[in-house]
Design a protein around this motif. Structure first.
Motif, short mmCIF file in Angstrom:
data_model
loop_
_atom_site.label_atom_id
_atom_site.label_comp_id
_atom_site.label_asym_id
_atom_site.label_seq_id
_atom_site.Cartn_x
_atom_site.Cartn_y
_atom_site.Cartn_z
N ARG A 101 0.83 -1.22 0.00
CA ARG A 101 0.00 0.00 0.00
C ARG A 101 0.85 1.26 0.00
O ARG A 101 0.57 2.21 -0.70
CB ARG A 101 -0.94 0.01 1.21
N GLY A 102 1.90 1.24 0.82
CA GLY A 102 2.79 2.40 0.89
C GLY A 102 3.43 2.69 -0.44
O GLY A 102 3.56 3.85 -0.86
N ASP A 134 -8.28 5.80 4.75
CA ASP A 134 -6.95 5.53 5.32
C ASP A 134 -6.14 6.83 5.43
O ASP A 134 -5.68 7.38 4.42
CB ASP A 134 -6.24 4.51 4.41
N ILE A 135 -5.96 7.30 6.64
CA ILE A 135 -5.25 8.56 6.87
C ILE A 135 -3.81 8.47 6.38
O ILE A 135 -3.25 9.44 5.86
CB ILE A 135 -5.27 8.95 8.37
N THR A 136 -3.19 7.29 6.53
CA THR A 136 -1.80 7.12 6.11
C THR A 136 -1.64 7.35 4.61
O THR A 136 -0.68 7.98 4.16
CB THR A 136 -1.30 5.69 6.48
N VAL A 137 -2.60 6.86 3.83
CA VAL A 137 -2.59 7.07 2.38
C VAL A 137 -2.69 8.57 2.07
O VAL A 137 -1.92 9.12 1.27
CB VAL A 137 -3.75 6.30 1.68
N PHE A 171 -5.06 8.53 15.15
CA PHE A 171 -3.91 8.70 14.26
C PHE A 171 -2.64 8.91 15.08
O PHE A 171 -1.60 8.32 14.80
CB PHE A 171 -4.14 9.88 13.32
N SER A 172 -2.72 9.74 16.12
CA SER A 172 -1.52 9.99 16.94
C SER A 172 -1.14 8.74 17.73
O SER A 172 0.03 8.46 17.94
CB SER A 172 -1.73 11.18 17.88
N HIS A 202 0.74 6.45 15.40
CA HIS A 202 1.98 6.98 14.82
C HIS A 202 2.81 7.66 15.90
O HIS A 202 3.01 8.83 15.86
CB HIS A 202 1.65 7.97 13.70
N ARG A 248 -2.03 11.09 4.03
CA ARG A 248 -0.82 11.78 4.50
C ARG A 248 0.25 11.75 3.41
O ARG A 248 0.98 12.73 3.21
CB ARG A 248 -0.33 11.09 5.79
N ALA A 249 0.32 10.65 2.66
CA ALA A 249 1.35 10.49 1.62
C ALA A 249 1.04 11.26 0.35
O ALA A 249 1.96 11.70 -0.35
CB ALA A 249 1.53 9.01 1.28
N SER A 255 0.93 4.33 -2.77
CA SER A 255 0.73 5.74 -2.37
C SER A 255 1.91 6.60 -2.83
O SER A 255 1.72 7.70 -3.36
CB SER A 255 0.61 5.86 -0.84
#
Length: 244
Positions: free
Chosen positions: A172-173, A196-199, A240-241, A244, A201-202, A176
């Motif tokens: 996934r990373g 997906d917040i991580t996606v 999220f925090s 991470h 964010r990227a 992104s």
């Protein structure tokens, strides 16, 4: 009513992420914006009952077929399950070439080959993949082929609905990062819909947070999460925090 009171604008060259839980109205927005450019699926199509949705200043309500066809050259659409719904009897080369041939079946074959090779290279796939079929590829490779298809017409705007859905967590990373790289290289605008917040964010410059069809947060991820004025956004910021 799936979405109400929503006011959003994607600036030229901007990537706006649309974040929200399942049923928040994210995919409804994707379907409203892409309805004029994709084949009907038999599902009930969303209807704009108030306000207006516009692409490049062109209102989508009552859009004529001729105008829709003209706009479709500038709009790419990456559906939620794009990688897993690629036509199984077509090779990768045929799949990537298809959006061009749909618009011009007499397109120069040699030029088309060059465009397809360039796109496969752009999505970081080996050229040996061109003669393969979707079932011979991994989920990550299929999603890259779907991305190449969505970008082959060099759209000014890309609408991507859950671009990493159905892709192995391990890649996934990479998907992104590839999306973000291609956007920088090609400078298209994009609306990226994801839970997906991580996606986001990227890939996203700003995010819009939806809950039950209402906009509850708008700004960069840091801005939205630093001062959450809505309980749902505060909950997201906390999770999220924590992660991470």
């Amino acid at each position: 009513m799936a979405v109400h009171g929503l006011n959003l604008r994607v600036a030229p060259g901007e990537v706006l992420g649309l974040l929200g839980e399942s049923g928040s109205g994210k995919s409804t927005i994707a379907r409203v914006l892409s309805a004029a450019f994709v084949e009907p699926t038999g599902e009930v199509s969303p209807v704009i009952t108030g306000g207006e949705a516009m692409i490049f200043g062109v209102p989508l309500r009552g859009l004529s077929r001729r105008k829709a066809a003209k706009l479709s050259f500038n709009v790419g659409f990456l559906a939620q399950d794009a990688g897993s719904t690629l036509e199984s009897t077509s090779t990768v080369a045929e799949l990537v070439a298809e959006p061009i041939l749909v618009r011009d079946k007499h397109f120069d074959r040699r030029e088309l080959e060059g465009i397809v090779v360039t796109m496969i290279d752009a999505v970081r796939l080996p050229l040996s993949i061109l003669s393969r079929y979707p079932y011979e590829l991994s989920s990550g490779q299929r999603q890259r082929v779907a991305l190449a298809r969505a970008l082959v017409l060099e759209p000014t705007l890309l609408i991507a609905d859950e671009p990493t859905a159905g892709v192995d967590v391990t890649v996934r990373g990479a998907i992104s990062e590839l999306f973000a790289e291609l956007q920088r290289e090609r400078a298209f605008s994009a609306l990226v819909i994801s839970h997906d917040i991580t996606v986001l964010r990227a890939v996203a410059d700003r995010i819009a947070v939806l809950q039950q069809g209402v906009l509850v947060g708008l700004g960069t991820i840091d801005e939205v999460f630093a001062d959450p004025s809505h309980p749902y956004v505060a909950q997201l910021a906390e999770s999220f925090s924590d992660g991470h």
